[in-house]
Design a protein around this motif. Structure first.
Motif, PDB file in Angstrom:
ATOM      1  N   LYS A 108       4.596  -4.087 -12.600  1.00 44.34           N
ATOM      2  CA  LYS A 108       3.933  -5.021 -11.774  1.00 44.34           C
ATOM      3  C   LYS A 108       3.199  -4.380 -10.633  1.00 44.34           C
ATOM      4  CE  LYS A 108       6.378  -8.113  -8.044  1.00 44.34           C
ATOM      5  NZ  LYS A 108       7.443  -8.363  -7.760  1.00 44.34           N
ATOM      6  N   PRO A 109       2.075  -5.129 -10.306  1.00 38.47           N
ATOM      7  CA  PRO A 109       1.438  -4.602  -8.838  1.00 38.47           C
ATOM      8  C   PRO A 109       2.133  -4.643  -7.882  1.00 38.47           C
ATOM      9  CG  PRO A 109       0.048  -6.325 -10.166  1.00 38.47           C
ATOM     10  CD  PRO A 109       1.517  -6.187 -10.867  1.00 38.47           C
ATOM     11  N   THR A 110       2.394  -3.757  -6.811  1.00 36.16           N
ATOM     12  CA  THR A 110       3.495  -3.560  -5.828  1.00 36.16           C
ATOM     13  C   THR A 110       2.457  -3.430  -4.526  1.00 36.16           C
ATOM     14  OG1 THR A 110       3.803  -1.274  -5.885  1.00 36.16           O
ATOM     15  CG2 THR A 110       5.460  -3.006  -7.279  1.00 36.16           C
ATOM     16  N   SER A 111       1.348  -2.605  -4.540  1.00 37.72           N
ATOM     17  CA  SER A 111       0.413  -2.459  -3.533  1.00 37.72           C
ATOM     18  C   SER A 111      -0.964  -2.147  -3.819  1.00 37.72           C
ATOM     19  CB  SER A 111       1.038  -0.925  -2.684  1.00 37.72           C
ATOM     20  OG  SER A 111       0.955  -0.232  -3.442  1.00 37.72           O
ATOM     21  N   ALA A 112      -2.001  -2.221  -2.925  1.00 39.95           N
ATOM     22  CA  ALA A 112      -3.258  -1.965  -3.121  1.00 39.95           C
ATOM     23  C   ALA A 112      -3.727  -1.534  -1.738  1.00 39.95           C
ATOM     24  CB  ALA A 112      -3.849  -3.297  -3.611  1.00 39.95           C
ATOM     25  N   TRP A 113      -5.016  -0.993  -1.982  1.00 36.36           N
ATOM     26  CA  TRP A 113      -5.581  -0.361  -0.773  1.00 36.36           C
ATOM     27  C   TRP A 113      -6.886  -0.165  -1.074  1.00 36.36           C
ATOM     28  CZ3 TRP A 113      -1.897   2.219  -3.649  1.00 36.36           C
ATOM     29  CH2 TRP A 113      -2.356   3.256  -4.094  1.00 36.36           C
ATOM     30  N   GLY A 114      -7.831   0.112  -0.073  1.00 41.36           N
ATOM     31  CA  GLY A 114      -9.283   0.599  -0.234  1.00 41.36           C
ATOM     32  C   GLY A 114      -9.731   1.344   0.983  1.00 41.36           C
ATOM     33  N   ALA A 115     -10.894   1.815   0.804  1.00 38.91           N
ATOM     34  CA  ALA A 115     -11.491   2.895   1.759  1.00 38.91           C
ATOM     35  C   ALA A 115     -12.867   2.684   1.527  1.00 38.91           C
ATOM     36  CB  ALA A 115     -11.318   4.296   1.344  1.00 38.91           C
ATOM     37  N   SER A 136     -13.978   2.472  -2.165  1.00 38.88           N
ATOM     38  CA  SER A 136     -13.005   2.811  -3.271  1.00 38.88           C
ATOM     39  C   SER A 136     -11.939   1.979  -3.033  1.00 38.88           C
ATOM     40  CB  SER A 136     -12.562   4.369  -3.399  1.00 38.88           C
ATOM     41  OG  SER A 136     -11.788   4.328  -4.711  1.00 38.88           O
ATOM     42  N   ALA A 137     -11.379   1.621  -4.363  1.00 39.62           N
ATOM     43  CA  ALA A 137     -10.368   0.482  -4.180  1.00 39.62           C
ATOM     44  C   ALA A 137      -9.155   1.017  -5.285  1.00 39.62           C
ATOM     45  CB  ALA A 137     -10.705  -0.980  -4.415  1.00 39.62           C
ATOM     46  N   ALA A 138      -7.771   0.588  -4.905  1.00 38.09           N
ATOM     47  CA  ALA A 138      -6.839   0.949  -5.956  1.00 38.09           C
ATOM     48  C   ALA A 138      -5.794  -0.003  -5.829  1.00 38.09           C
ATOM     49  CB  ALA A 138      -6.362   2.324  -5.598  1.00 38.09           C
ATOM     50  N   CYS A 139      -5.299  -0.180  -7.088  1.00 33.90           N
ATOM     51  CA  CYS A 139      -4.301  -1.106  -7.505  1.00 33.90           C
ATOM     52  C   CYS A 139      -3.024  -0.440  -8.175  1.00 33.90           C
ATOM     53  CB  CYS A 139      -4.619  -2.335  -8.054  1.00 33.90           C
ATOM     54  SG  CYS A 139      -3.116  -3.590  -8.461  1.00 33.90           S
ATOM     55  N   CYS A 140      -1.970  -0.376  -7.162  1.00 41.69           N
ATOM     56  CA  CYS A 140      -0.753   0.357  -7.678  1.00 41.69           C
ATOM     57  C   CYS A 140       0.264  -0.337  -8.385  1.00 41.69           C
ATOM     58  CB  CYS A 140      -0.214   1.057  -6.491  1.00 41.69           C
ATOM     59  SG  CYS A 140       1.550   1.616  -6.642  1.00 41.69           S
ATOM     60  N   LEU A 141       0.911  -0.139  -9.733  1.00 41.88           N
ATOM     61  CA  LEU A 141       1.661  -0.849 -10.496  1.00 41.88           C
ATOM     62  C   LEU A 141       3.031   0.299 -10.451  1.00 41.88           C
ATOM     63  CD1 LEU A 141      -1.015  -2.159 -11.456  1.00 41.88           C
ATOM     64  CD2 LEU A 141       0.437  -2.484 -13.733  1.00 41.88           C
ATOM     65  N   VAL A 142       4.214  -0.571 -10.166  1.00 43.33           N
ATOM     66  CA  VAL A 142       5.565   0.142 -10.419  1.00 43.33           C
ATOM     67  C   VAL A 142       6.140  -0.398 -11.580  1.00 43.33           C
ATOM     68  CG1 VAL A 142       7.848   0.484  -9.520  1.00 43.33           C
ATOM     69  CG2 VAL A 142       5.749   0.822  -7.889  1.00 43.33           C
ATOM     70  N   GLY A 143       6.292   0.281 -12.711  1.00 45.07           N
ATOM     71  CA  GLY A 143       6.528  -0.592 -14.164  1.00 45.07           C
ATOM     72  C   GLY A 143       5.306  -1.305 -14.522  1.00 45.07           C
ATOM     73  N   GLU A 154      -9.909  11.514  -1.293  1.00 49.64           N
ATOM     74  CA  GLU A 154      -9.764  11.847  -2.709  1.00 49.64           C
ATOM     75  C   GLU A 154      -8.523  12.908  -3.123  1.00 49.64           C
ATOM     76  OE1 GLU A 154     -14.471  11.196  -4.717  1.00 49.64           O
ATOM     77  OE2 GLU A 154     -13.467  13.562  -3.944  1.00 49.64           O
ATOM     78  N   SER A 155      -8.516  13.868  -2.224  1.00 47.25           N
ATOM     79  CA  SER A 155      -7.477  14.933  -2.524  1.00 47.25           C
ATOM     80  C   SER A 155      -6.167  14.825  -1.824  1.00 47.25           C
ATOM     81  CB  SER A 155      -8.217  16.304  -2.332  1.00 47.25           C
ATOM     82  OG  SER A 155      -8.477  16.429  -1.074  1.00 47.25           O
ATOM     83  N   LYS A 156      -6.143  14.092  -0.745  1.00 38.42           N
ATOM     84  CA  LYS A 156      -4.882  14.056  -0.047  1.00 38.42           C
ATOM     85  C   LYS A 156      -4.209  12.640   0.041  1.00 38.42           C
ATOM     86  CE  LYS A 156      -5.567  18.467   2.475  1.00 38.42           C
ATOM     87  NZ  LYS A 156      -6.036  18.934   3.882  1.00 38.42           N
ATOM     88  N   THR A 157      -5.367  11.825   0.539  1.00 40.26           N
ATOM     89  CA  THR A 157      -4.805  10.380   0.788  1.00 40.26           C
ATOM     90  C   THR A 157      -4.295   9.516  -0.532  1.00 40.26           C
ATOM     91  OG1 THR A 157      -6.196  10.065   2.895  1.00 40.26           O
ATOM     92  CG2 THR A 157      -5.524   7.838   1.675  1.00 40.26           C
ATOM     93  N   MET A 158      -5.157   9.909  -1.573  1.00 36.12           N
ATOM     94  CA  MET A 158      -4.898   9.350  -2.914  1.00 36.12           C
ATOM     95  C   MET A 158      -3.412   9.756  -3.580  1.00 36.12           C
ATOM     96  SD  MET A 158      -6.532   6.703  -4.179  1.00 36.12           S
ATOM     97  CE  MET A 158      -6.317   6.831  -5.892  1.00 36.12           C
ATOM     98  N   PRO A 159      -3.131  11.182  -3.470  1.00 37.55           N
ATOM     99  CA  PRO A 159      -1.830  11.558  -3.752  1.00 37.55           C
ATOM    100  C   PRO A 159      -0.863  10.943  -3.048  1.00 37.55           C
ATOM    101  CG  PRO A 159      -3.387  13.204  -3.809  1.00 37.55           C
ATOM    102  CD  PRO A 159      -4.086  12.212  -3.073  1.00 37.55           C
ATOM    103  N   GLN A 160      -0.919  10.644  -1.676  1.00 43.14           N
ATOM    104  CA  GLN A 160       0.218  10.080  -0.804  1.00 43.14           C
ATOM    105  C   GLN A 160       0.468   8.499  -1.370  1.00 43.14           C
ATOM    106  OE1 GLN A 160      -1.311  10.976   2.768  1.00 43.14           O
ATOM    107  NE2 GLN A 160      -0.991  13.010   2.890  1.00 43.14           N
ATOM    108  N   GLN A 161      -0.646   7.914  -1.270  1.00 41.34           N
ATOM    109  CA  GLN A 161      -0.653   6.470  -1.462  1.00 41.34           C
ATOM    110  C   GLN A 161      -0.005   6.136  -2.988  1.00 41.34           C
ATOM    111  OE1 GLN A 161      -0.775   4.838   1.293  1.00 41.34           O
ATOM    112  NE2 GLN A 161      -2.794   3.564   0.793  1.00 41.34           N
ATOM    113  N   THR A 162      -0.062   7.057  -3.976  1.00 46.30           N
ATOM    114  CA  THR A 162       0.063   6.926  -5.369  1.00 46.30           C
ATOM    115  C   THR A 162       1.455   7.365  -5.694  1.00 46.30           C
ATOM    116  OG1 THR A 162      -1.104   8.743  -6.108  1.00 46.30           O
ATOM    117  CG2 THR A 162      -2.120   6.620  -6.152  1.00 46.30           C
ATOM    118  N   LYS A 163       2.233   8.292  -4.699  1.00 42.63           N
ATOM    119  CA  LYS A 163       3.347   8.842  -5.139  1.00 42.63           C
ATOM    120  C   LYS A 163       4.391   8.235  -5.857  1.00 42.63           C
ATOM    121  CE  LYS A 163       5.672   8.787  -0.745  1.00 42.63           C
ATOM    122  NZ  LYS A 163       6.197   9.706   0.659  1.00 42.63           N
TER     123      LYS A 163
END
Length: 276
Positions: A230-237, A221-228, A181-190
């Motif tokens: 557009k979804p550009t990446s997604a991941w899970g844990a 947990s699952a996440a979908c990252c948008l740049v602008g 929650e506190s380290k991986t998420m900030p890295q993945q979403t920068k």
């Protein structure tokens, strides 16, 4: 005992929440990418679709299992920001007591009993109450939507809801899940403009509080990252709820794992979110 409970509260998500029950997510589908919630494979037999509402705003969405008295998942937009610590009040959901009641906001058990003439028995019939989490051994109150992922004081307060909490292994909660929650998420979403998150709990075979509240077998947990836009990446844990280990994997692999655990095909996000 009360002091121990307060420490568990502080270790968990720290703050309070308000809610509105919807069928399904009519007022808060903005917390899902493309306004598409997970498919019905996750739905329990006795569900409640809750739009978590506080101070004139919706802050996240929760699918709640009335029978097991735990959330199935909470969905939110990842917007972490440091803010002043708000009051430490746990809340329950009056609309889980009676969907006809004209109370949009959640309230403390004592206030609902004193001001709205509910009984404790009415409150605890379809949801967890504070007494269910007293005297926990080797378990914490684990928030699916953690306050640290929220932006404003009000949105952080809104995570402090028993409808957003599961009994989580203490070592996992303070250890590897906290690191995720506190380290991986900030890295993945920068590089993300916005990140949509869905965090859930797989029902387990054991309970706490004399059988009232289910202890999940897994936290995911699952996440979908948008740049602008557009979804550009997604991941899970995913983590077993009795081991201090978190497995990081693709969204597609997480959906495959959840399909096995739930016994039906699971789709968490709109198809535009990358599965690989």
């Amino acid at each position: 005992m009360l002091g121990l409970l307060l420490l568990q509260v502080l270790a968990s998500c720290h703050w309070l929440g308000h809610s509105k029950v919807e069928t399904p997510f009519g007022s808060c589908n903005q917390f899902f990418y493309a306004r598409v919630p997970p498919n019905n494979a996750l739905n329990p037999k006795n569900p409640a679709w809750i739009c978590q509402h506080f101070r004139n705003s919706y802050h996240y969405a929760t699918l709640y299992d009335r029978d097991r008295r735990i959330p199935v998942y909470s969905a939110y937009k990842y917007r972490p920001r440091s803010t002043e610590k708000p009051p430490e009040w746990w809340m329950v959901e009056p609309q889980l007591i009676d969907e006809k009641v004209d109370l949009e906001d959640m309230g403390r058990e004592s206030d609902l009993i004193a001001q709205h003439h509910f009984t404790l028995e009415q409150i605890e019939e379809s949801q967890a109450v504070l007494d269910d989490y007293k005297g926990l051994k080797d378990l914490d109150l684990g928030c699916l939507n953690p306050s640290g992922h929220m932006e404003s004081r009000e949105s952080k307060m809104a995570t402090f809801s028993l409808t957003n909490v599961v009994p989580q292994d203490s070592v996992l909660h303070k250890g590897q899940w906290n690191i995720y929650e506190s380290k991986t998420m900030p890295q993945q979403t920068k590089d993300c403009t916005i990140t949509y998150v869905i965090t859930g709990a797989v029902p387990g075979s054991t309970d706490i509080a004399e059988g009232r509240v289910n202890r999940p077998s897994h936290i995911w947990s699952a996440a979908c990252c948008l740049v602008g836009t557009k979804p550009t990446s997604a991941w899970g844990a995913i983590a077993e709820n009795d081991k201090n280990q978190v497995e990081n994997l693709s969204l597609g692999k997480l959906e495959e794992r959840l399909t096995e655990l739930y016994g039906g095909p699971v789709t968490l996000f709109d198809n535009a979110c990358p599965r690989q």
